[in-house]
Motif scaffolding. Sequence first.
Motif, PDB file in Angstrom:
ATOM      1  N   TYR A 150       0.824  -1.217   0.000  1.00  0.00           N
ATOM      2  CA  TYR A 150       0.000   0.000   0.000  1.00  0.00           C
ATOM      3  C   TYR A 150       0.852   1.259   0.000  1.00  0.00           C
ATOM      4  O   TYR A 150       0.501   2.236  -0.657  1.00  0.00           O
ATOM      5  N   ILE A 157      -1.169   5.383  -7.749  1.00  0.00           N
ATOM      6  CA  ILE A 157      -2.590   5.717  -7.811  1.00  0.00           C
ATOM      7  C   ILE A 157      -2.782   7.232  -7.900  1.00  0.00           C
ATOM      8  O   ILE A 157      -3.656   7.706  -8.628  1.00  0.00           O
ATOM      9  N   SER A 192      -4.693   8.779 -11.027  1.00  0.00           N
ATOM     10  CA  SER A 192      -5.963   9.458 -10.756  1.00  0.00           C
ATOM     11  C   SER A 192      -5.905  10.944 -11.089  1.00  0.00           C
ATOM     12  O   SER A 192      -6.895  11.513 -11.531  1.00  0.00           O
TER      13      SER A 192
END
Length: 62
Positions: A6, A13, A17
């Motif tokens: 993570y 990410i 995004s």
Amino acid sequence: MKTSVYIYIVPVIAVVSSGVLLHENITGIAILVIILTLAGLFISEGKLIVKLSWIMFDTTTR
């Protein structure tokens, strides 16, 4: 080990995004960094090594 996944995936990410949602330009350097980050993640988790060793030592296809 899940925590490290993570931690390393958050910047990937964020870049993707921001490109999709905010229409930011994703530069070549950002793409290179994403590829290197994902490659390092796969190597550190051992998934790439297992796949490469399977390809190198597979005797059924030769």
